[in-house]
Enzyme design. Structure first.
Site, PDB file in Angstrom:
ATOM      1  N   THR A  74       0.844  -1.255   0.104  1.00  0.00           N
ATOM      2  CA  THR A  74      -0.082  -0.035  -0.161  1.00  0.00           C
ATOM      3  C   THR A  74       0.710   1.441  -0.115  1.00  0.00           C
ATOM      4  O   THR A  74       0.752   2.112  -0.753  1.00  0.00           O
ATOM      5  CB  THR A  74      -1.001   0.117   1.115  1.00  0.00           C
ATOM      6  OG1 THR A  74      -1.596  -1.173   1.132  1.00  0.00           O
ATOM      7  CG2 THR A  74      -1.813   1.115   1.220  1.00  0.00           C
ATOM      8  N   ASN A 157      -5.721 -10.226  -7.669  1.00  0.00           N
ATOM      9  CA  ASN A 157      -5.823 -10.874  -6.201  1.00  0.00           C
ATOM     10  C   ASN A 157      -7.178 -11.573  -6.099  1.00  0.00           C
ATOM     11  O   ASN A 157      -7.188 -12.596  -5.670  1.00  0.00           O
ATOM     12  CB  ASN A 157      -5.663  -9.790  -5.292  1.00  0.00           C
ATOM     13  CG  ASN A 157      -6.705  -8.606  -5.500  1.00  0.00           C
ATOM     14  OD1 ASN A 157      -6.588  -7.806  -6.317  1.00  0.00           O
ATOM     15  ND2 ASN A 157      -7.333  -8.185  -4.618  1.00  0.00           N
ATOM     16  N   GLN A 185       0.268 -10.153  -5.927  1.00  0.00           N
ATOM     17  CA  GLN A 185      -0.164 -11.429  -6.135  1.00  0.00           C
ATOM     18  C   GLN A 185       0.569 -12.414  -6.980  1.00  0.00           C
ATOM     19  O   GLN A 185       0.320 -13.470  -7.032  1.00  0.00           O
ATOM     20  CB  GLN A 185      -1.577 -11.275  -6.501  1.00  0.00           C
ATOM     21  CG  GLN A 185      -2.332 -10.678  -5.608  1.00  0.00           C
ATOM     22  CD  GLN A 185      -2.676 -11.446  -4.165  1.00  0.00           C
ATOM     23  OE1 GLN A 185      -2.079 -12.606  -4.135  1.00  0.00           O
ATOM     24  NE2 GLN A 185      -3.118 -10.913  -3.188  1.00  0.00           N
ATOM     25  N   SER A 205       4.856  -7.000  -1.948  1.00  0.00           N
ATOM     26  CA  SER A 205       4.376  -7.151  -0.677  1.00  0.00           C
ATOM     27  C   SER A 205       4.829  -8.333   0.094  1.00  0.00           C
ATOM     28  O   SER A 205       4.805  -9.546  -0.507  1.00  0.00           O
ATOM     29  CB  SER A 205       2.977  -7.187  -0.577  1.00  0.00           C
ATOM     30  OG  SER A 205       2.548  -7.426   0.676  1.00  0.00           O
ATOM     31  N   HIS A 207       4.091 -10.186   2.919  1.00  0.00           N
ATOM     32  CA  HIS A 207       3.030 -11.270   3.302  1.00  0.00           C
ATOM     33  C   HIS A 207       2.285 -12.103   2.478  1.00  0.00           C
ATOM     34  O   HIS A 207       1.658 -12.843   2.874  1.00  0.00           O
ATOM     35  CB  HIS A 207       2.441 -10.668   4.705  1.00  0.00           C
ATOM     36  CG  HIS A 207       1.201  -9.575   4.063  1.00  0.00           C
ATOM     37  ND1 HIS A 207      -0.137  -9.887   4.359  1.00  0.00           N
ATOM     38  CD2 HIS A 207       1.222  -8.362   3.502  1.00  0.00           C
ATOM     39  CE1 HIS A 207      -0.999  -9.114   3.811  1.00  0.00           C
ATOM     40  NE2 HIS A 207      -0.167  -8.083   3.214  1.00  0.00           N
ATOM     41  N   THR A 244      13.810   4.896  10.560  1.00  0.00           N
ATOM     42  CA  THR A 244      14.755   3.696  10.727  1.00  0.00           C
ATOM     43  C   THR A 244      13.866   2.481  10.216  1.00  0.00           C
ATOM     44  O   THR A 244      12.850   2.120  10.310  1.00  0.00           O
ATOM     45  CB  THR A 244      14.871   3.568  12.211  1.00  0.00           C
ATOM     46  OG1 THR A 244      15.420   4.746  12.787  1.00  0.00           O
ATOM     47  CG2 THR A 244      15.519   2.435  12.475  1.00  0.00           C
ATOM     48  N   CYS A 338     -11.883  -7.704   3.094  1.00  0.00           N
ATOM     49  CA  CYS A 338     -12.318  -6.189   3.434  1.00  0.00           C
ATOM     50  C   CYS A 338     -11.885  -6.159   4.837  1.00  0.00           C
ATOM     51  O   CYS A 338     -12.032  -6.843   5.815  1.00  0.00           O
ATOM     52  CB  CYS A 338     -13.957  -6.251   3.223  1.00  0.00           C
ATOM     53  SG  CYS A 338     -14.203  -4.351   3.525  1.00  0.00           S
TER      54      CYS A 338
END
Ligand code: PLP
Length: 391
Positions: A74, A157, A185, A205, A207, A244, A338
């Site tokens: 994001t 996604n 994705q 991303s 994760h 940092t 969501c």
């Protein structure tokens, strides 16, 4: 039900942490020091970051110096979608932003462009970006305002449809457009070569590929052309992002990328499970006779990433199915996750021209490296129970 007994089929929302990522993070968490410090402790942290930078760069076929670490995709999207680009001493003012209608909300929001200023690029009924429409839109772009910027994703996604990014890059190039590609994705599901995609900016991303949540990257095709920084501060990330560094998270993200480069062979097994699941839901409808319609599998006619299936069966609401499957110990998703926890209407399926009734029933199953054949069997048994109740 104990967590271990559950079946997790929601990798596209967030994938379980890979052991390699966990170990790389623990290694950093057991140390201390600031990567900007010149002492030994600081240098160890710097080394962890630079190792990860090289791993993430290699993962998408570029040099480490092209990678800017962020707090996730994001942030990388908001960073990339900037109306001002810098090229050395010069500033480039972008004239207009063109965004595919099926982007994730973080791209769809238009980043730092004025609200409502992005022009949508339509998609086909199969869920792939409409290249003729893109050509037409860019052909009508007013270059007096500055060059255009185009944002498209590599894999959707919700449907898993792989987008024709190379072809779109050819069109973007013809009109002098800057190309932003959300590869979130696609990461770990298809090989990614940023030079082959010819994107100016690429977004990842952590994760979604087995790294930690809260990690991501913005990758520059040319380190001398970059968006104006989003976070100013202590000059970290080569002055692209102050603050940092999240050293442990970055180390975990890098280790996850390395794991995928070493384990591409596992993808065929994941595809096979997805295909068995899709054959299975069709079989359930057949077995239950002509009272039950066949499921509609969205994006099926297109090239899709191996792990994703998005489908609906008329008469079954996604909300009801999610709750029922969850009670049976199975975690899946409705279209897009969501933040409110509610099932929301999918803008992706709407852009593909799917009717509202079917959209309201869209479920997304997404597999990953811990998925097993037994998960497919368990899902199909629970699905059959659910469809039987409906019929
Ligand atoms: N882009 C796509 C295609 C995604 O699926 C997601 C998350 O669902 C994001 C971007 C946002 O990623 P992050 O959670 O790292 O901000």
């Amino acid at each position: 039900m104990a967590a271990a007994a559950r079946t997790y089929l929601d990798y596209n929302a967030s994938a379980p942490l890979l052991d390699d990522a966990r170990n790389a993070m623990l290694d950093v968490l057991n140390r201390h020091g600031n990567a900007s410090s010149v002492h030994g402790e600081g240098r160890q942290m710097r080394k962890a970051i630079e190792t990860a930078r090289a791993q993430v760069g290699k993962f998408v076929g570029v040099a480490a110096k092209q990678v800017i670490f962020t707090s996730g995709a994001t942030e990388a999207a908001v960073h990339a979608l900037s109306p001002i680009l810098r090229a050395g001493e010069h500033e480039i003012k972008i004239g207009c932003l063109y965004i595919s209608a099926i982007e994730h909300a973080c791209v769809l929001s238009g980043g730092r462009f004025a609200a409502g200023n992005a022009v949508p690029i339509p998609v086909t009924s199969g869920g792939a970006i409409d290249l003729d429409a893109l050509d037409h839109l860019l052909g009508n772009h007013d270059h007096e305002l500055g060059p255009p910027m185009v944002a498209i994703m590599l894999a959707n996604n919700e449907t898993g449809v792989i987008q024709p990014v190379r072809e779109a890059a050819g069109i973007a190039d013809k009109y002098g457009a800057y190309l932003v590609v959300d590869a979130v994705q696609a990461g770990g599901k298809i090989p990614i070569s940023m030079p082959e995609l010819r994107a100016h900016f690429l977004i990842l991303s952590g994760h979604k590929l087995g790294g930690p949540q809260g990690t991501g990257a913005l990758i520059l095709a040319d380190p001398s052309i970059y968006p104006a920084p989003l976070l100013l501060g202590g000059g970290q990330e080569n002055h692209h992002r102050g603050g940092t560094e999240n050293t442990a998270g970055i180390a975990g993200f890098g280790a996850a990328c390395r794991w995928h480069m070493d384990n591409e062979g596992g993808l065929a097994k994941i595809r096979a499970m997805r295909d068995v699941l899709e054959a299975g839901i069709r079989q359930v409808s057949l077995e239950l006779g002509n009272k039950v319609p066949q499921p509609v599998i969205f994006g099926e006619s297109e090239n899709r990433i191996c792990n994703t299936s998005c489908f609906a069966l008329a008469g079954i609401k996604a909300e009801t199915a999610l709750i029922s499957l969850d009670l049976d110990g199975i975690a899946v998703s409705s279209g897009a996750a969501c933040s409110s926890g509610k099932v929301k209407h999918s803008h992706v399926l709407a852009a593909m021209g799917i009717e509202d009734d079917l959209i309201a029933g869209a479920l997304r199953i997404s597999f990953g490296w811990q998925s097993r054949d037994a998960d497919v069997e368990r899902f199909l048994a629970a699905w059959k129970k659910l469809v039987k109740k409906r019929s």
